[in-house]
Write a protein that holds these residues in place. Structure first.
Motif, mmCIF file in Angstrom:
data_model
loop_
_atom_site.group_PDB
_atom_site.id
_atom_site.type_symbol
_atom_site.label_atom_id
_atom_site.label_comp_id
_atom_site.label_asym_id
_atom_site.label_seq_id
_atom_site.Cartn_x
_atom_site.Cartn_y
_atom_site.Cartn_z
ATOM 1 N N SER A 468 0.846 -1.194 0.000
ATOM 2 C CA SER A 468 0.000 0.000 0.000
ATOM 3 C C SER A 468 0.881 1.244 0.000
ATOM 4 O O SER A 468 1.990 1.228 0.540
ATOM 5 N N ALA A 469 0.378 2.332 -0.591
ATOM 6 C CA ALA A 469 1.085 3.612 -0.596
ATOM 7 C C ALA A 469 0.121 4.700 -0.170
ATOM 8 O O ALA A 469 -1.015 4.755 -0.657
ATOM 9 N N ILE A 470 0.578 5.556 0.750
ATOM 10 C CA ILE A 470 -0.236 6.670 1.231
ATOM 11 C C ILE A 470 0.509 7.955 0.932
ATOM 12 O O ILE A 470 1.664 8.124 1.343
ATOM 13 N N MET A 471 -0.128 8.875 0.192
ATOM 14 C CA MET A 471 0.520 10.132 -0.184
ATOM 15 C C MET A 471 -0.217 11.302 0.456
ATOM 16 O O MET A 471 -1.443 11.417 0.330
ATOM 17 N N ALA A 472 0.530 12.156 1.163
ATOM 18 C CA ALA A 472 -0.012 13.344 1.830
ATOM 19 C C ALA A 472 0.664 14.586 1.250
ATOM 20 O O ALA A 472 1.785 14.511 0.754
ATOM 21 N N PRO A 473 0.024 15.755 1.336
ATOM 22 C CA PRO A 473 0.573 16.956 0.691
ATOM 23 C C PRO A 473 1.746 17.596 1.421
ATOM 24 O O PRO A 473 2.511 18.324 0.814
ATOM 25 N N THR A 474 1.906 17.335 2.725
ATOM 26 C CA THR A 474 2.999 17.960 3.470
ATOM 27 C C THR A 474 3.727 16.909 4.301
ATOM 28 O O THR A 474 3.161 15.876 4.663
ATOM 29 N N SER A 475 4.981 17.209 4.635
ATOM 30 C CA SER A 475 5.763 16.266 5.433
ATOM 31 C C SER A 475 5.197 16.137 6.842
ATOM 32 O O SER A 475 5.230 15.058 7.439
ATOM 33 N N ILE A 476 4.639 17.235 7.392
ATOM 34 C CA ILE A 476 4.042 17.173 8.735
ATOM 35 C C ILE A 476 2.880 16.184 8.737
ATOM 36 O O ILE A 476 2.749 15.343 9.630
ATOM 37 N N LEU A 477 2.030 16.283 7.719
ATOM 38 C CA LEU A 477 0.875 15.386 7.629
ATOM 39 C C LEU A 477 1.331 13.947 7.378
ATOM 40 O O LEU A 477 0.767 12.998 7.934
ATOM 41 N N ALA A 478 2.376 13.776 6.555
ATOM 42 C CA ALA A 478 2.891 12.430 6.285
ATOM 43 C C ALA A 478 3.452 11.812 7.570
ATOM 44 O O ALA A 478 3.196 10.631 7.874
ATOM 45 N N GLU A 479 4.208 12.589 8.335
ATOM 46 C CA GLU A 479 4.757 12.079 9.599
ATOM 47 C C GLU A 479 3.645 11.731 10.576
ATOM 48 O O GLU A 479 3.714 10.733 11.305
ATOM 49 N N HIS A 481 0.594 10.728 9.781
ATOM 50 C CA HIS A 481 0.026 9.455 9.332
ATOM 51 C C HIS A 481 0.945 8.290 9.700
ATOM 52 O O HIS A 481 0.478 7.220 10.095
ATOM 53 N N TYR A 482 2.244 8.501 9.554
ATOM 54 C CA TYR A 482 3.200 7.432 9.862
ATOM 55 C C TYR A 482 3.087 7.028 11.335
ATOM 56 O O TYR A 482 3.039 5.843 11.667
ATOM 57 N N ARG A 483 3.025 8.002 12.232
ATOM 58 C CA ARG A 483 2.880 7.696 13.657
ATOM 59 C C ARG A 483 1.576 6.956 13.936
ATOM 60 O O ARG A 483 1.548 5.982 14.685
ATOM 61 N N ASN A 484 0.500 7.432 13.324
ATOM 62 C CA ASN A 484 -0.806 6.799 13.554
ATOM 63 C C ASN A 484 -0.864 5.386 12.987
ATOM 64 O O ASN A 484 -1.449 4.486 13.592
ATOM 65 N N PHE A 485 -0.264 5.192 11.806
ATOM 66 C CA PHE A 485 -0.270 3.861 11.200
ATOM 67 C C PHE A 485 0.546 2.873 12.041
ATOM 68 O O PHE A 485 0.107 1.745 12.295
ATOM 69 N N VAL A 536 4.274 2.290 2.429
ATOM 70 C CA VAL A 536 5.102 3.483 2.412
ATOM 71 C C VAL A 536 4.175 4.693 2.531
ATOM 72 O O VAL A 536 3.134 4.768 1.877
ATOM 73 N N ILE A 537 4.553 5.600 3.425
ATOM 74 C CA ILE A 537 3.763 6.811 3.665
ATOM 75 C C ILE A 537 4.679 7.991 3.372
ATOM 76 O O ILE A 537 5.803 8.054 3.883
ATOM 77 N N GLY A 538 4.233 8.910 2.531
ATOM 78 C CA GLY A 538 5.122 10.017 2.200
ATOM 79 C C GLY A 538 4.459 11.144 1.461
ATOM 80 O O GLY A 538 3.233 11.206 1.338
ATOM 81 N N GLY A 713 -4.843 19.312 8.510
ATOM 82 C CA GLY A 713 -4.163 18.095 8.909
ATOM 83 C C GLY A 713 -3.339 18.109 10.175
ATOM 84 O O GLY A 713 -2.962 17.058 10.661
ATOM 85 N N VAL A 714 -3.018 19.270 10.736
ATOM 86 C CA VAL A 714 -2.146 19.298 11.906
ATOM 87 C C VAL A 714 -2.901 18.730 13.112
ATOM 88 O O VAL A 714 -4.003 19.165 13.424
ATOM 89 N N ASP A 715 -2.298 17.759 13.789
ATOM 90 C CA ASP A 715 -2.961 17.066 14.887
ATOM 91 C C ASP A 715 -2.187 17.276 16.179
ATOM 92 O O ASP A 715 -1.129 16.686 16.384
ATOM 93 N N VAL A 716 -2.702 18.134 17.047
ATOM 94 C CA VAL A 716 -2.099 18.385 18.353
ATOM 95 C C VAL A 716 -3.216 18.198 19.384
ATOM 96 O O VAL A 716 -3.915 19.157 19.739
ATOM 97 N N PRO A 717 -3.415 16.967 19.871
ATOM 98 C CA PRO A 717 -4.542 16.688 20.774
ATOM 99 C C PRO A 717 -4.547 17.534 22.044
ATOM 100 O O PRO A 717 -5.595 17.735 22.650
ATOM 101 N N ASN A 718 -3.369 18.049 22.453
ATOM 102 C CA ASN A 718 -3.293 18.829 23.688
ATOM 103 C C ASN A 718 -3.766 20.268 23.515
ATOM 104 O O ASN A 718 -3.940 20.998 24.494
ATOM 105 N N ALA A 719 -3.983 20.711 22.252
ATOM 106 C CA ALA A 719 -4.435 22.087 22.002
ATOM 107 C C ALA A 719 -5.946 22.171 22.204
ATOM 108 O O ALA A 719 -6.707 21.372 21.634
ATOM 109 N N THR A 720 -6.384 23.140 22.990
ATOM 110 C CA THR A 720 -7.813 23.254 23.305
ATOM 111 C C THR A 720 -8.420 24.617 22.964
ATOM 112 O O THR A 720 -9.625 24.798 23.112
#
Length: 855
Positions: A468-479, A481-485, A536-538, A713-720
């Motif tokens: 499988s290949a996952i393509m995201a528009p930015t490196s932050i979003l790709a990273e 996804h990589y952590r979540n996967f 591969v996620i990138g 796409g930015v995921d910061v669960p601690n931000a409220t």
């Protein structure tokens, strides 16, 4: 560089210097289309480029400054792809505010008239321009008009419509050459040279009866003409006073100094535009105008106004059009089957062509527009339905997923899937086992859990040994996804996140971005080639030519509107008919989804995961800003983080809005002196942006001061807390995306909207944000308020540039055309029946060069 493109660059630069405040031209940037469109065709600019400019500038007024900046930059880049010379820096001065100026106006001499044998009309004042250097006319013809309209040409089209325009009385070789600049080569092209507007002499309004905001045509006599410099002499404004005996009206023309010599006191002119107000008096800014034709004035008819070019007058072209339309429109053969016409209740094509050019009434004009707009949407719908069938006609590998395997994976998750997630997984599972390649669009509202669905789908594929290949528009979003996967796969294998056994998982899932070291890239390339790496996620790095897969069977493209057709096709081509899932966090209104993604199966995720609390949204007045700061301090004290978003990077003299860089200093030193603040904006280098985001995610900053670069796409669960300054300058879709950056954990989160001025607190968009957190409801609302510009990605360029009459916001028309297309397709998918023969021809011609793609 062509003069029209040079002019475009100048106006874009003025707009940039004004902070994208939409005042480079009085009345807004879209006003330049009144004269630019015709000039661009004179210069032989490709029709697709012209339409791209027209579409973007028409929706420009409704965009936020940041979106305007992105829109103009993207548009200029697209122009640069077609005309590389536009990307070069301008050389010497000699052009004033975008107006090509080979020599001063006082040195200009009148052009000699055309030879009498061609009955050359004298140019009208509206169309005269400062002289340009001689150009090679042979390369300046615009695309033929008849080739841009669905159903315009079939085998049943009378052969005479292919005749050159020189068969017409009064048109010799030179005039034919000039008309070619408008895309007019044959009699058939004339039929589809639709008017750009109309002057309704049957409903003329006296000036004394005008109201603010009206779009009207008035006739008056020029009383006075004045020219004065503005912006310290960098630009000029021409002010003309006209009167019709009932009252006077001021007309303002920005940055068109040559008009001072065109307007003559005592001349009668027809003026069309929007009625504005200045210092309590009604005015028109940069209206369309032309000298009054006494013949039209006394007919009480609706008169067409066509796009012109040099040496062509409105009266001359109108008479020429009348010759062709009157004789040939009744002889046009309709390629739309009679059964479809009757069912859709649209007028015959021949009548529509007559009425679109020379309407008998506003009702007939409206019916003609509806017929021609129906054709455009109908052919689009037929095309996407055929694309869907073609995609389903090829074979794909089956992947059967046992119930026990899936149940085990789902039960291993630390949360319960929503019913929307479960339904989407069921859809994907069925697609995988269909023997046909999946081609699915996953629309998920912000925070709805799309990533876990994509990870589960990838697990179904890798469990059978494929890739499988996952393509995201930015490196932050790709990273991200990589952590979540990796977390998902470890949990599904029963491994804790700090397990020593995680190494095998990390070896089968790899991250590939531009920052990946060359040694690691080589390792990843080898692993993909020998199938030891399953996922591969990138970013764009995954579609580089030297990336080869052993067995690519599943492709995921996140935030798909950020990628071009070619990029998506490139990734898909690295496998053999792989299953495709495209995802977007921007809810797409139903009318757009039906029009632009009709070839895709659509899954919608509109539920939030359990434990997520709705984000509390409040509209605060500017003087209540301290209340917002108090909330931020309280949240940070509790260990949480916050965003503060600005519409501008730096303050502008022309825009009354707060800016990130300037306020960052004040916030750091005066408002939050004991807290750690980070700064993020679009002018920073990509590695700088990534560094700031990583520090914020790792809690090294309490507050992130930013522009809209954090939108997707930015995921910061601690931000409220999401505090948005100048909130009235953003669109609903953008505000909703920004709000989605908080509320990603289990804690109560807040979105605070502060408009530029107190009177903006009742802004319709801001009130809608406060009332609803439903992205799909807000998307429909945004479409009503601002039009489709917010939702269109690169995929739609081919679609929207082909629309002349239709609007993709017309839900009723789209539903009608789609229903008719589906009915035809169900009865005769190959269009092999005799009554569909002309329809098949027209469809083949319209879609022959491939408008759009199957992803």
């Amino acid at each position: 560089m062509q003069p029209s493109l040079e002019k475009l660059r100048k106006f874009f630069r003025l707009e940039h210097e004004s902070g994208y405040s939409n005042n480079a031209i009085i009345g807004g940037l879209a006003k330049m289309l009144d004269f630019w469109e015709g000039e661009a065709r004179v210069d032989g600019i490709q029709e697709e480029v012209i339409q791209a400019v027209v579409q973007r500038l028409r929706s420009y007024d409704g965009l936020s400054p940041q979106s305007r900046a992105d829109a103009l930059k993207g548009l200029w880049k697209r122009i640069g792809d077609t005309y590389p010379e536009t990307q070069q820096k301008p050389r010497v001065p000699g052009k004033v505010d975008g107006q090509q100026k080979p020599r001063p106006p006082q040195q200009q001499v009148p052009r000699p008239p055309e030879p009498p044998r061609e009955e050359a009309p004298r140019p009208e004042p509206r169309e005269q321009r400062p002289q340009r250097p001689p150009v090679d006319r042979s390369s300046q013809g615009a695309p033929p008009r008849s080739e841009q309209v669905a159903g315009a040409r079939t085998s049943a089209t009378p052969a005479a419509l292919d005749a050159k325009l020189t068969v017409l009385q009064g048109v010799g070789p030179k005039h034919a050459e000039t008309l070619a600049r408008l895309g007019l080569y044959t009699l058939g092209d004339m039929l589809y040279n639709f008017p750009r507007r109309y002057d309704d002499y049957s409903q003329l309004k006296p000036i004394k009866s005008l109201w603010y905001g009206e779009q009207v045509t008035v006739i008056g006599t020029i009383q006075s003409v004045h020219s004065r410099p503005i912006r310290s002499g960098k630009a000029t404004i021409i002010e003309v006073i006209i009167s019709d005996g009932t009252a006077g009206l001021r007309l303002s023309f920005f940055n068109q100094p040559w008009l001072a010599n065109r307007f003559k006191q005592g001349d009668a002119i027809s003026v069309s535009g929007r009625v504005d107000q200045y210092l309590g008096k009604l005015v028109m800014n940069s209206p369309d105008w032309e000298p009054v034709d006494a013949e039209n004035l006394h007919t009480n008819r609706i008169v067409p106004v066509y796009s012109l070019t040099e040496r062509i007058t409105q009266k001359w072209l109108r008479n020429l059009m009348n010759q062709v339309i009157t004789y040939w429109a009744p002889n046009v053969v309709d390629s739309l089957p009679e059964s479809v016409r009757q069912s859709a209740r649209v007028m015959p094509l021949s009548e529509a062509l007559m009425q679109i050019h020379f309407p008998d009434s506003q009702e007939k004009l409206s019916a003609a527009r509806e017929r021609l707009a129906f054709d455009e949407i109908f052919y689009l719908q037929m095309g996407v339905l055929r694309q869907k069938r073609d995609w389903k006609s090829v074979e794909a590998r089956r992947f059967s997923t046992p119930d026990e395997w899936l149940d085990t994976r789902i039960k291993s998750l630390p949360f319960t899937l929503t019913s929307a997630q479960q339904k989407t997984i069921a859809d994907i599972r069925a697609d995988f086992d269909s023997g046909k390649p999946m081609n699915r669009l996953l629309q998920g509202d912000v925070g709805s859990g799309k990533t876990v669905v994509a990870a589960l789908a990838a697990a179904m594929i890798t469990s059978s040994g494929a890739q499988s290949a996952i393509m995201a528009p930015t490196s932050i979003l790709a990273e991200q996804h990589y952590r979540n996967f990796t977390k998902f796969f470890m949990e599904s294998d029963g491994l804790p996140s700090n397990s020593q056994e995680q190494a095998p998982v990390l070896q089968t899932i790899r991250l590939l971005t531009g920052d990946t070291s060359e040694a690691e890239k080589e390792e990843i390339r080898a692993g993909l080639a020998n199938n030891s790496i399953k996922i591969v996620i990138g970013t764009h790095a995954v579609i580089e030519p030297n990336i080869q897969f052993a067995d690519l069977q599943f492709v995921v493209i996140d935030e798909q509107h950020r990628f071009g057709v070619e990029q998506r096709a490139e990734l898909r081509s690295k496998g053999t008919n792989p299953h495709l899932l495209v995802m977007t966090a921007t809810p797409i209104p139903r009318s757009l989804a039906l029009t632009l993604y009709g070839d895709l199966d659509i899954s919608i995720m509109d539920e939030m995961p359990e434990g997520r609390q709705p984000i509390s949204t409040f509209v605060l007045r500017p003087q209540e800003r301290e209340r917002a700061f108090t909330l931020l301090r309280g949240q940070v004290k509790d260990g949480k983080q916050a965003f503060i978003i600005y519409p501008l990077i730096e303050e502008s003299e022309n825009i009354e809005a707060r800016a990130a860089v300037d306020d960052y200093e004040t916030l750091s030193k005066e408002v939050f002196p004991t807290l750690k603040l980070g700064l993020l904006h679009g002018r920073m280098r990509p590695d700088e942006k990534d560094d700031v985001m990583h520090k914020f995610r790792d809690r090294k900053f309490d507050i992130l001061v930013s522009t809209t670069v954090v939108e997707v796409g930015v995921d910061v669960p601690n931000a409220t807390v999401m505090l948005i300054e100048g909130a009235d300058r953003f669109g609903l879709a953008q505000l909703h995306q920004l709000r989605g950056r908080v509320g990603r954990g289990s804690d109560q989160s807040y979105c605070l909207l502060i408009p530029t001025h107190e009177d903006k607190a009742e802004n319709e968009r801001l009130q809608a944000m406060a009332e609803s957190t439903d992205g799909f409801f807000l998307a429909e609302k945004d479409l009503q308020i601002r039009g489709p510009g917010e939702f269109l990605g690169t995929r739609q360029a081919g679609y929207t540039s082909s629309l002349r009459m239709a609007s993709i916001t017309d839900v009723k028309l789209i539903d009608k055309a789609r229903t008719q297309a589906q009915n035809v397709f169900e009865k005769d998918p190959d269009l092999s029946q005799p009554e569909h023969a002309l329809l098949a021809e027209a469809l083949g011609r319209f879609w022959g060069e491939g408008k759009g793609d199957v992803s």
